[in-house]
Design a protein around this motif. Structure first.
Motif, short mmCIF file in Angstrom:
data_model
loop_
_atom_site.label_atom_id
_atom_site.label_comp_id
_atom_site.label_asym_id
_atom_site.label_seq_id
_atom_site.Cartn_x
_atom_site.Cartn_y
_atom_site.Cartn_z
N GLY A 65 54.74 26.72 -15.77
CA GLY A 65 53.41 25.92 -16.32
C GLY A 65 52.25 25.61 -15.23
N ILE A 66 52.74 25.40 -14.04
CA ILE A 66 51.66 24.98 -13.08
C ILE A 66 51.02 26.28 -12.68
CG2 ILE A 66 51.64 24.51 -10.69
CD1 ILE A 66 51.86 22.13 -12.13
N ARG A 67 51.79 27.25 -12.66
CA ARG A 67 51.20 28.91 -12.20
C ARG A 67 50.05 28.95 -13.45
NH1 ARG A 67 51.89 32.44 -8.68
NH2 ARG A 67 51.23 34.75 -9.16
N LEU A 68 50.27 28.94 -14.63
CA LEU A 68 49.46 29.30 -15.79
C LEU A 68 48.22 28.12 -15.77
CD1 LEU A 68 51.96 30.12 -18.63
CD2 LEU A 68 50.45 31.62 -17.39
N ALA A 69 48.53 26.87 -15.51
CA ALA A 69 47.60 25.60 -15.65
C ALA A 69 46.77 25.66 -14.61
CB ALA A 69 48.28 24.43 -15.34
N SER A 70 46.92 26.45 -13.06
CA SER A 70 45.99 26.45 -12.10
C SER A 70 45.25 27.95 -12.00
CB SER A 70 46.94 26.62 -10.80
OG SER A 70 47.78 27.93 -10.80
N LYS A 71 45.32 28.51 -13.23
CA LYS A 71 44.36 29.63 -13.42
C LYS A 71 42.95 29.05 -13.52
CE LYS A 71 47.41 33.04 -15.45
NZ LYS A 71 47.52 34.10 -16.49
N PRO A 72 41.89 30.03 -12.98
CA PRO A 72 40.51 29.33 -13.01
C PRO A 72 39.98 29.54 -14.34
CG PRO A 72 40.51 31.39 -12.06
CD PRO A 72 42.13 31.06 -12.04
N VAL A 73 38.68 28.73 -14.63
CA VAL A 73 37.87 29.22 -15.88
C VAL A 73 37.63 30.39 -16.14
CG1 VAL A 73 35.80 28.48 -16.94
CG2 VAL A 73 36.99 26.72 -15.61
N ASP A 74 37.60 30.86 -16.97
CA ASP A 74 37.15 32.36 -17.58
C ASP A 74 36.49 32.51 -18.65
OD1 ASP A 74 39.04 32.36 -19.52
OD2 ASP A 74 40.59 33.06 -18.28
N LYS A 75 35.98 33.58 -19.11
CA LYS A 75 35.30 33.63 -20.45
C LYS A 75 35.98 32.94 -21.68
CE LYS A 75 32.74 36.99 -23.33
NZ LYS A 75 32.29 38.59 -23.38
N ASP A 76 37.27 33.33 -21.77
CA ASP A 76 38.04 32.79 -23.00
C ASP A 76 38.46 31.25 -23.14
OD1 ASP A 76 37.91 35.40 -24.30
OD2 ASP A 76 39.47 36.28 -23.19
N HIS A 77 38.47 30.95 -21.67
CA HIS A 77 39.18 29.69 -21.40
C HIS A 77 37.85 28.61 -20.57
CE1 HIS A 77 42.56 32.04 -22.07
NE2 HIS A 77 43.11 30.99 -22.58
N PRO A 78 36.64 28.50 -21.22
CA PRO A 78 35.54 27.78 -20.37
C PRO A 78 36.15 26.33 -20.00
CG PRO A 78 35.25 27.90 -22.84
CD PRO A 78 36.43 28.77 -22.62
N TYR A 79 36.99 25.71 -20.65
CA TYR A 79 37.68 24.58 -20.29
C TYR A 79 38.70 24.53 -19.05
CZ TYR A 79 34.39 22.57 -23.84
OH TYR A 79 33.57 22.21 -24.38
N GLY A 80 39.12 25.73 -18.90
CA GLY A 80 40.48 25.95 -18.00
C GLY A 80 41.47 26.06 -18.72
N HIS A 81 42.54 25.95 -17.74
CA HIS A 81 43.83 26.37 -18.37
C HIS A 81 44.85 25.14 -18.25
CE1 HIS A 81 42.28 30.40 -17.59
NE2 HIS A 81 43.18 30.91 -18.67
#
Length: 299
Positions: A65-81
């Protein structure tokens, strides 16, 4: 914004390191309980061991979960993960609900055919040692979780904390049997174990689901008081907050004198944001909508 992202990445690295340490500790404790519980035929100690094993598996889930949550903001997730951390907490709660149900079924089976556990001084010593380890792990993980604002660490520490009460119950059961109480006390203790597990699952579910349904994160009046400290602010309303400790969002409407320039308004908003971060949450993301203030004169 870049500063907040950098801080978040550093926090996730620290959380990940803590989870790895706790993982190895939980695996050692679980194996010790399961082996000793099987040898002495103690349903409650074996159940406690499998419960401890879920602590280790929840650490693995937490790392993912931490690995997924730490992903940076991208086009599909403007508020982050960051909400992957919240989803992970809910998954841990689901694991606990499942294991609690399994312990209840095992306890019912033991009621049908109760077996007196073979209690030794060694088994009691093992239980006391694992209890001390769990106390250290739970306190350490909870304190670090609070410091870093990590839902995963706090959820996992609550999971481990239930182990403490469970182990105390198992210890009391073994001592009771040693003193001559009937073997049926062992499955009764297993039911108590399941109660602690299910309660821990409920607490974790309640905390994490609150984030997903956008439960109020900060007292509205506290935010309003901060805004009204600035002389240029005449009123503040429609204040909302949501999120978690390391992913908090606050928005509000601020009324100022209509003659303020764009530059002055911009500086005011930044000052309010900075004050909110200083007093409420360093990771808070604040959006303020400016409105012109006009006093109403009663005739």
């Amino acid at each position: 914004m870049k500063g907040l992202i950098s801080v978040a990445v550093d926090v996730y690295k620290k959380v990940s390191r803590v989870l790895w340490v706790i993982l190895f500790a939980n695996i050692a404790v679980a194996l010790l309980k399961i082996v000793v519980g099987s040898i002495i035929h103690s349903a409650s100690m074996t159940a406690d061991g499998f419960h401890s094993m879920t602590d280790g598996s929840s650490n693995v889930v937490g790392l993912i979960g931490i690995r997924l949550a730490s992903k940076p903001v991208d086009k599909d997730h403007p508020y982050g993960h960051k909400k992957f951390e919240t989803l992970t907490g809910l998954f841990i709660a689901g694991m606990l609900f499942f294991i609690g149900g399994k312990i209840i079924l095992n306890a019912i089976s033991s009621f049908m055919k109760p077996v007196a556990p073979n209690i030794t001084i060694e088994s009691l010593i093992v239980l006391i040692i694992t209890l001390c380890i769990n106390i250290f792990v739970s306190v350490y993980e909870y304190n670090v979780g609070k410091k870093l604002g990590s839902q995963i660490l706090i959820s996992d520490s609550m999971h481990t904390r239930s182990d403490i009460y469970v182990s105390i119950g198992v210890l009391a059961t073994l001592v009771g049997v040693k003193l001559g109480l009937p073997p049926i006390i062992d499955p009764i203790a297993s039911l108590v174990v399941s109660g602690f597990v299910i309660y821990a699952a409920y607490e974790i579910f309640k905390d994490n689901s609150g984030v997903l349904v956008d439960k109020v994160a900060v007292d509205t009046e506290k935010i309003r008081d901060i805004a009204l400290r600035f002389d240029q602010v005449k009123d503040a309303h429609d204040i909302r907050s949501r999120g978690s400790a390391n992913d908090m969002h606050i928005d509000m409407h601020i009324m100022t004198e209509p003659y303020m320039s764009v530059e002055e308004s911009h500086k005011l908003i930044h000052s309010i944001e900075e004050q909110i971060r200083n007093e409420i949450n360093a990771n808070a993301q604040v959006i303020a909508h400016l409105e012109p203030y006009s006093s109403e004169i009663e005739v």
